[in-house]
Design an enzyme around this catalytic site. Structure first.
Site, PDB file in Angstrom:
ATOM      1  CB  CYS A  96      -0.925  -0.077   1.212  1.00 20.29           C
ATOM      2  SG  CYS A  96      -0.964   1.350   2.243  1.00 20.29           S
ATOM      3  CD  GLU A  97      -0.402   5.280  -3.925  1.00 16.90           C
ATOM      4  OE1 GLU A  97       0.234   4.764  -4.859  1.00 16.90           O
ATOM      5  OE2 GLU A  97      -1.155   6.255  -4.064  1.00 16.90           O
ATOM      6  CG  HIS A  98      -2.391   5.613   1.241  1.00 12.89           C
ATOM      7  ND1 HIS A  98      -3.597   5.065   0.884  1.00 12.89           N
ATOM      8  CD2 HIS A  98      -2.145   6.588   0.347  1.00 12.89           C
ATOM      9  CE1 HIS A  98      -4.065   5.695  -0.176  1.00 12.89           C
ATOM     10  NE2 HIS A  98      -3.205   6.612  -0.531  1.00 12.89           N
ATOM     11  CG  HIS A  99      -0.750   2.979   5.986  1.00 14.27           C
ATOM     12  ND1 HIS A  99      -1.918   2.931   5.230  1.00 14.27           N
ATOM     13  CD2 HIS A  99      -0.960   3.904   6.941  1.00 14.27           C
ATOM     14  CE1 HIS A  99      -2.797   3.786   5.734  1.00 14.27           C
ATOM     15  NE2 HIS A  99      -2.245   4.390   6.773  1.00 14.27           N
ATOM     16  CD  GLN A 137      -7.981  -4.523  -3.888  1.00 15.41           C
ATOM     17  OE1 GLN A 137      -7.667  -4.547  -2.702  1.00 15.41           O
ATOM     18  NE2 GLN A 137      -9.010  -5.201  -4.356  1.00 15.41           N
ATOM     19  CG  HIS A 165      -5.719  -3.220   1.537  1.00 17.67           C
ATOM     20  ND1 HIS A 165      -5.312  -2.157   0.768  1.00 17.67           N
ATOM     21  CD2 HIS A 165      -6.425  -4.036   0.718  1.00 17.67           C
ATOM     22  CE1 HIS A 165      -5.759  -2.326  -0.474  1.00 17.67           C
ATOM     23  NE2 HIS A 165      -6.436  -3.445  -0.523  1.00 17.67           N
ATOM     24  CB  CYS A 167      -2.733  -0.154   6.045  1.00 20.98           C
ATOM     25  SG  CYS A 167      -3.618  -0.222   4.502  1.00 20.98           S
TER      26      CYS A 167
HETATM   27 ZN   LIG Z   1      -2.506   1.577   3.680  1.00 18.15          ZN
END
Ligand SMILES: [Zn+2]
Length: 212
Positions: A96-99, A137, A165, A167
């Site tokens: 995941c590009e956020h976490h 995704q 995910h 996250c």
């Molecule tokens: Zn994430």
């Protein structure tokens, strides 16, 4: 075949970004270890920055792969085969590009050839080339479908991804067991409900058919 990669599916131009040295990458990992509250110099952690740098090369190897190139070698001798080709239950590993934590799941990819087919393993490799990048995704699903459509120009493309995910499961709202399902239907899969139903039945996901 000479194929132009459209901007929408092109890899980020890493050449325009300053890539750090391995030493700089390892120093950044040491900073994160300190941020976690541990001592990067203790025995168990002393080699961790080097290991993480190597692991990142593997997790994010997709930036070095051109998905369009993977599909460029196609075969036109199909003996008139124009039925659905389905590759189902492909193991998916992404981040995941956020976490920067794993997205683990499975993907199903289908297309209906229009005079041009590829080796089936190439579809899985296209997925992998995009999965081994920082992702969300929805974007991953669209990139895989759009690349197949652009290069093979089939009568239709369908991509369904079901994934967990980390996250969501190990932090934040802590919802283990929850899967996210995304789909991208193009051509006949979008326009013809019976084609879509046939595909969803083959992957064992009729619920999506009811929504669409
Ligand atoms: Zn994430």
């Amino acid at each position: 075949m000479n194929i132009q990669t459209p901007a929408s599916i092109a890899a980020p131009q890493a050449s325009t970004l300053q890539r750090p040295t391995r030493e700089e990458a390892e120093a950044a990992v040491r900073t994160l270890l300190l941020w976690a509250g541990d001592d990067p110099n203790r025995e168990g952690l002393v080699d961790t920055p080097a290991r993480v740098a190597r692991a990142y090369e593997e997790f994010f190897g997709g930036y070095a792969t051109d998905p369009v190139e993977l599909l460029a070698r196609s075969f036109e001798e199909t003996d008139g085969y124009d039925e659905m080709v389905v590759l189902r239950d492909i193991r998916l590993e992404s981040h995941c590009e956020h976490h920067l934590v794993p997205i683990i799941g499975r993907a199903h990819i289908a297309y209906i050839p229009d005079g041009r087919v590829v080796g089936i393993s190439k579809l899985a490799r296209v997925l992998e080339a995009y999965a081994k990048r920082l992702q969300i995704q929805e974007k991953l699903t669209a990139q895989v479908a759009n690349t197949i459509e652009t290069v093979l120009k089939p009568k239709g493309v369908a991509v369904v991804i079901e994934a967990q995910h980390q996250c969501m499961t190990t932090r934040g709202i802590h919802k283990p067991g929850v899967s996210m399902v995304t789909s991208r239907m193009l051509g006949a899969f979008r326009d013809d409900p019976s084609t879509r139903r046939e595909f969803l039945a083959m992957i064992g996901s009729p619920r999506l058919g009811a929504e669409g």
